[in-house]
Design a protein around this motif. Structure first.
Motif, PDB file in Angstrom:
ATOM      1  N   LYS A   1      27.573  43.257  40.852  1.00  0.00           N
ATOM      2  CA  LYS A   1      26.696  42.830  41.945  1.00  0.00           C
ATOM      3  C   LYS A   1      25.528  43.804  42.111  1.00  0.00           C
ATOM      4  N   VAL A   2      25.834  45.077  42.152  1.00  0.00           N
ATOM      5  CA  VAL A   2      24.795  46.085  42.381  1.00  0.00           C
ATOM      6  C   VAL A   2      23.806  46.145  41.213  1.00  0.00           C
ATOM      7  N   SER A   3      24.320  46.062  39.986  1.00  0.00           N
ATOM      8  CA  SER A   3      23.442  46.182  38.812  1.00  0.00           C
ATOM      9  C   SER A   3      22.700  44.891  38.497  1.00  0.00           C
ATOM     10  N   GLY A   4      23.254  43.775  38.931  1.00  0.00           N
ATOM     11  CA  GLY A   4      22.646  42.489  38.593  1.00  0.00           C
ATOM     12  C   GLY A   4      23.014  42.007  37.199  1.00  0.00           C
ATOM     13  N   PHE A   5      23.948  42.691  36.541  1.00  0.00           N
ATOM     14  CA  PHE A   5      24.396  42.309  35.203  1.00  0.00           C
ATOM     15  C   PHE A   5      25.842  41.843  35.240  1.00  0.00           C
ATOM     16  N   ARG A   6      26.095  40.665  34.691  1.00  0.00           N
ATOM     17  CA  ARG A   6      27.479  40.221  34.533  1.00  0.00           C
ATOM     18  C   ARG A   6      28.097  40.976  33.352  1.00  0.00           C
ATOM     19  N   SER A   7      27.316  41.113  32.318  1.00  0.00           N
ATOM     20  CA  SER A   7      27.734  41.837  31.125  1.00  0.00           C
ATOM     21  C   SER A   7      26.530  42.654  30.669  1.00  0.00           C
ATOM     22  N   PRO A   8      26.641  43.981  30.619  1.00  0.00           N
ATOM     23  CA  PRO A   8      25.486  44.809  30.277  1.00  0.00           C
ATOM     24  C   PRO A   8      25.144  44.725  28.792  1.00  0.00           C
ATOM     25  N   SER A   9      23.909  45.064  28.472  1.00  0.00           N
ATOM     26  CA  SER A   9      23.495  45.142  27.073  1.00  0.00           C
ATOM     27  C   SER A   9      24.235  46.294  26.397  1.00  0.00           C
ATOM     28  N   THR A  10      24.188  46.315  25.098  1.00  0.00           N
ATOM     29  CA  THR A  10      24.856  47.373  24.329  1.00  0.00           C
ATOM     30  C   THR A  10      24.368  48.750  24.766  1.00  0.00           C
ATOM     31  N   ARG A  11      23.081  48.883  24.996  1.00  0.00           N
ATOM     32  CA  ARG A  11      22.547  50.202  25.358  1.00  0.00           C
ATOM     33  C   ARG A  11      22.933  50.619  26.772  1.00  0.00           C
ATOM     34  N   ASN A  12      23.352  49.679  27.614  1.00  0.00           N
ATOM     35  CA  ASN A  12      23.785  50.010  28.975  1.00  0.00           C
ATOM     36  C   ASN A  12      25.298  49.960  29.170  1.00  0.00           C
ATOM     37  N   ALA A  13      26.030  49.597  28.138  1.00  0.00           N
ATOM     38  CA  ALA A  13      27.476  49.406  28.258  1.00  0.00           C
ATOM     39  C   ALA A  13      28.203  50.679  28.703  1.00  0.00           C
ATOM     40  N   GLU A  14      27.842  51.815  28.140  1.00  0.00           N
ATOM     41  CA  GLU A  14      28.510  53.069  28.487  1.00  0.00           C
ATOM     42  C   GLU A  14      28.237  53.454  29.945  1.00  0.00           C
ATOM     43  N   THR A  15      27.002  53.306  30.369  1.00  0.00           N
ATOM     44  CA  THR A  15      26.628  53.609  31.752  1.00  0.00           C
ATOM     45  C   THR A  15      27.355  52.676  32.713  1.00  0.00           C
ATOM     46  N   PHE A  16      27.408  51.402  32.363  1.00  0.00           N
ATOM     47  CA  PHE A  16      28.095  50.389  33.168  1.00  0.00           C
ATOM     48  C   PHE A  16      29.575  50.748  33.310  1.00  0.00           C
TER      49      PHE A  16
END
Length: 72
Positions: free
Chosen positions: A31-46
């Motif tokens: 909800k906060v990030s606006g991503f249901r599933s993050p991109s590969t480059r954001n996966a670790e941060t997520f």
């Protein structure tokens, strides 16, 4: 804020599992990030955010002082 996050404390829930806490954390981060599933480059941060929110949630649940009502 996020209707799919359920209350995890008694008397609303009992026998809360690690999976329940993680699911709530995942919904919050989505909800906060606006991503249901993050991109590969954001996966670790997520994933770090989900872990941090889950840890904070578990600490909150562990430390809450609840008034227990006797049902005698």
């Amino acid at each position: 804020m996020c209707r799919s996050i359920k209350t995890l404390r008694e008397p609303y829930a009992s026998d809360v599992t690690d999976d329940d806490v993680r699911a709530a954390a995942l919904q919050y981060v989505r909800k906060v990030s606006g991503f249901r599933s993050p991109s590969t480059r954001n996966a670790e941060t997520f994933e770090r955010a989900v872990e941090a929110v889950a840890a904070a949630t578990q600490t909150l649940l562990d430390d809450l002082k609840l008034k227990h009502v006797s049902r005698d």
